[in-house]
Structure formats: C-alpha cells, structure tokens
Design a protein around this motif. Structure first.
Motif, short mmCIF file in Angstrom:
data_model
loop_
_atom_site.label_atom_id
_atom_site.label_comp_id
_atom_site.label_asym_id
_atom_site.label_seq_id
_atom_site.Cartn_x
_atom_site.Cartn_y
_atom_site.Cartn_z
N ALA A 77 42.58 48.95 34.24
CA ALA A 77 42.23 47.30 35.12
C ALA A 77 43.27 47.14 35.92
O ALA A 77 42.99 46.54 36.61
CB ALA A 77 41.71 46.70 33.66
N GLU A 78 44.19 47.00 35.57
CA GLU A 78 45.48 46.60 36.50
C GLU A 78 45.99 47.49 37.74
O GLU A 78 46.04 47.28 38.17
CB GLU A 78 46.87 46.34 35.35
CG GLU A 78 48.16 46.06 36.45
CD GLU A 78 47.80 44.39 36.90
OE1 GLU A 78 48.03 44.24 37.83
OE2 GLU A 78 47.12 43.46 36.09
N ARG A 81 43.15 46.71 40.35
CA ARG A 81 43.68 45.04 40.83
C ARG A 81 44.64 45.58 42.10
O ARG A 81 44.05 44.84 43.28
CB ARG A 81 43.79 44.39 39.54
CG ARG A 81 44.34 42.97 40.26
CD ARG A 81 45.01 41.96 39.88
NE ARG A 81 43.98 41.48 38.06
CZ ARG A 81 43.30 41.92 37.49
NH1 ARG A 81 44.63 41.98 36.77
NH2 ARG A 81 42.56 41.44 36.16
N GLN A 82 46.01 46.20 41.65
CA GLN A 82 46.74 46.90 42.14
C GLN A 82 46.03 47.34 43.92
O GLN A 82 46.20 46.93 44.81
CB GLN A 82 47.56 47.19 41.96
CG GLN A 82 48.36 46.83 40.51
CD GLN A 82 49.40 47.54 40.36
OE1 GLN A 82 49.68 48.90 40.77
NE2 GLN A 82 49.96 47.48 39.31
N GLN A 84 42.95 46.93 44.89
CA GLN A 84 41.38 46.22 45.12
C GLN A 84 40.02 47.03 44.75
O GLN A 84 39.79 47.08 45.85
CB GLN A 84 41.92 45.66 46.81
CG GLN A 84 43.51 44.92 46.72
CD GLN A 84 43.53 44.17 48.24
OE1 GLN A 84 43.35 45.03 49.03
NE2 GLN A 84 44.29 42.83 48.50
N ASN A 112 39.90 42.69 33.64
CA ASN A 112 39.45 42.48 34.88
C ASN A 112 38.05 41.91 35.73
O ASN A 112 37.02 42.91 35.95
CB ASN A 112 39.49 43.71 35.50
CG ASN A 112 39.97 43.16 37.32
OD1 ASN A 112 39.50 42.54 37.56
ND2 ASN A 112 40.48 44.87 38.15
N ASN A 114 36.27 41.53 37.97
CA ASN A 114 35.62 41.97 39.02
C ASN A 114 35.63 43.56 39.34
O ASN A 114 35.41 43.90 40.43
CB ASN A 114 37.11 41.68 40.42
CG ASN A 114 37.77 39.68 40.83
OD1 ASN A 114 36.55 38.77 40.16
ND2 ASN A 114 38.60 39.67 40.74
N LEU A 115 35.63 44.12 37.92
CA LEU A 115 36.12 44.89 38.70
C LEU A 115 34.19 45.94 37.16
O LEU A 115 34.13 45.48 36.69
CB LEU A 115 37.10 46.20 37.82
CG LEU A 115 37.41 47.65 37.32
CD1 LEU A 115 37.24 47.98 39.01
CD2 LEU A 115 38.21 47.83 36.84
#
Length: 168
Positions: A77-78, A81-82, A84, A112, A114-115
């Motif tokens: 998840a991170e 995010r990195q 995008q 996350n 948004n994922l």
C-alpha cells in the motif's frame, strides 16, 4: 491533460510464468503504465535473487512498452502510494486464492484508501500454474516449455535442474 493511470502487478515471480505474463498483458489493456513489482523479501527463500527475477521480467516484457519492472520491500500500500498507482492487479487461479487476495485487498485499501484491487481470472490453461509448480517440474528435469516463456527457460533449468546454488 489526462492523468496517467498506473497499476501495480506485485509478486515474487520466482520464476515468472506464462500465467504471470497473461495477467501483465491483460493489465496493459486497462492501464497507461503497469509496474511489475518484484517483492524483495530477504526472509523468503527464493531460487533467484530479486535482480535475477527483474532481469527475467525485463526479457519477458520487451514487447510491452508500458511495463516498468521494479522491486520493493515493505508494505504494498505504501509502495503504491509512492508510485501514484490507482490499482493493484492480481490473478486468481482458484477459490483458495480469492480468500487470501480478498483479505490483502481489504488491508491495502485500509492502509491506502485511494488504492483499488482488480482481480483477473486466470485463463483455463494456466489454472494449475504457479512458480512452485514450475520449480518442482524443473527439479526433476520435466518439460517446463508450456509453463514459462522460452526466453527464460534455460535460466530456470540451469539454476534448478542442474543443481545450481539456490539463493538463500
């Protein structure tokens, strides 16, 4: 200007199979960029190093210009995010895959929001296929030509059948 839609296809890819490539190709039809992300987990015993797995993936996806090969460790998840990324793409072979993948998708979504996670059903001819099955066939000198791309078959046979050093 339209925002680029990025998806991540994560996995160990130890080694990459025709089933993996099918999911990657199908992902390319839906996303502008597909990051094939090799999980680099030093705790997990693999036949190939993360660098070797990335090299094999590079060779197998030369004809897919929107594919980027990368590696990551830590939380997916991170990493998403990195990068995008808007989605994680996973392949499902059987109901047992779904239970685990569903739990992971909920966890990633919690970490996350948004994922999204998108599941592709595997093609019928790949339902039995996994990296573990490929390695088991190769150990005993079986024919893996219907399991893996031709361009990496020799790498697999040299490492696994010939008794090459396993990556610890």
């Amino acid at each position: 200007m339209k925002e680029e839609r990025v998806a991540i296809c994560p996995g160990s890819f130890d080694p990459v199979t025709l089933g993996h490539l099918d999911i990657i190709r199908r992902s390319c039809k839906l996303f502008d960029k597909v990051i094939v992300a090799v999980l680099d987990n030093p705790e997990k015993k693999t036949a190939f190093t993360a660098e070797e797995r990335m090299d094999m993936l590079h060779r197998c996806t030369l004809n897919l210009p929107q594919v980027e090969i990368d590696s990551f460790h830590g939380l997916l998840a991170e990493y998403a995010r990195q990068k995008q990324a808007v989605a994680v793409v996973r392949g499902l072979r059987a109901l047992s895959d779904f239970e685990y993948e569903f739990q992971m998708s909920l966890t990633n979504r919690n970490l996350n929001p948004n994922l999204e996670t998108i599941f592709f059903n595997t093609q019928a001819e790949n339902m039995f296929l996994s990296s573990s099955v490929v390695k088991q066939i190769a150990v005993f000198g079986g024919d893996i030509s219907k399991c893996v791309p031709q361009c990496i078959m020799q790498d697999i046979n040299d490492r696994i059948y010939a008794g090459g050093n396993k990556h610890e």
